[in-house]
Structure formats: structure tokens, C-alpha cells
Design an enzyme around this catalytic site. Sequence first.
Site: not given
Length: 273
Positions: A106-109
Amino acid sequence: MTDSLSSTRSIVKYNQQQFSTLEDEIVIEFPLTIYINNEEFATMVCSPRDFAEMVIGFLASEGVIRFKKEIKDLTIDEDRGFAYVELHSTDIKNQQYFSKRFIGSCCGKSRQFYFQNDVRTAKTSMSSTTITAEQCISLMKKMQDSSLVFKNTGGVHNAALCSADELIVNRSDIGRHNALDKLYGHSLLNGIAVRDKILVFSGRISSEILTKAAKIGVGIVLSKSAPTDLAIQLAEDLNITAVGFIRGSSFNIYSHPERIVLDQTNETKEESS
């Protein structure tokens, strides 16, 4: 049914090479089946108290609702072990994902969630609250001292929603997730802003517990036990301060240590709600 969380029964105790018969206090385990719009949704095994809080907190945690106002009616049949929830909407959000395991980012995490609805409902903390080291120790002691059921049975998990100095609400349950759901439900029912609050918990900080804390919306989680590696990863990603092994006068900070301070003059910075 009784409002008690425990019952008394005769047991045989072994101690120093001798058997003796005595009365012991045992926690009660109670199944509660939730129906939503006349459809069976889930069965929870819990301690028999604070049912409405637990149901509302559970539904919010699972992404079925976001606000109390989405519930048209809630009826608890304690004798039969049923909770009947009527929503204003006829569409149960995320029901299709309820039992499906999901791992994603999620969101690059590098967040890893077990359920797809966790991706939708776990919040990155925006809290700027700080507390002192001594307040961490004090809050843990206050929570433990407040639970007579744990002292008498040793069979429940304790959880509390706190300000920097005081317990706001504390709940006990045989299920660690249930205890947190009860806190979440209480907050929704009573309009308590949680972003500047602290979650104090008696059990291990697993990834599921950390995810529950993120769904509630707190920025600091205090525990007397250990965290798991995945829980620490999630805490880092979700901007949550995870503190474990709060015992005596010591503890460990596993993520975002900037929220735990030494200076007594800088005890707590609270955001406007």
C-alpha cells in the site's frame, strides 16, 4: 444471564507433594453470533459483558461500518447469544473479503495484511502526542491494577484507552481482539476522539493487534509483553510508536521512539480534535 465474567467451581490443587480441594474462580467463555440485516455474519467467543461496544467496534474494525449512525438498530439477546444488527444500507461492505486472506502493499510501503479490508481500514497515525517514560510505566500499572477479573482468574486480556495521565476506559475479555473492539466501540458510541490517545495492552503485540490499533486510530501502543517482527514493521510503516516489556521501571521502544520523552516539562502535546 449473569453479568459476571467468572464463575466458581471446585478444583483439585497440587502443591508441595500434596493434593487439596478448593474453590477457584474461572473465566466464562461465551459465544455471540452476529446477524446483519437478518444474515448470519460471524460468531465471536468472548467474555459476557459490553456486547454492544464489542459488536460495534468489531464491525468498524472489519470495515462494515465507519460511524455509529450507519446502524439503524442493534439488539442483543443475551440469553440465546445473538446480536441483531440492522444497517441503514442493505449492502454489507467488504463481506466478500471477510474470510479471504490477502497480502499486498500500500502506498509504496511494504505493509503486509492478512485481510483485504485491513488495507482499507488501517490508518497511518497522524498523532503528535508525546508522553514521558514515567507515564508509560504509570499507565501500565494503572491498567493492571484496575482488572480484578485478571487478578482473580489470570484468564483475561486487559486493554485501556488513555490520556497521558489517566485511564479513560478499560475493558477485559478472554479474547485479546475483543478487548480492543470493546474500546473501539466505546469510542464510537461516546464520540471520543482517539488520535491523541494511548492504547495500553496486557498481551503480545502481534501484527493483528497492531492492525487493530491502527484501525482505532491511536499513535502509541504500550504493552507489558513482546512485539512480533511483523508488528514492528507495520508500526514503522503506519507511524505508530510500539512499546513493549513494560515491567517494573523499564521498557523497550521498537518504533518511532520520538513520542517517548524524558523531560517532565514536555509531557504531552495534544492535537486539536
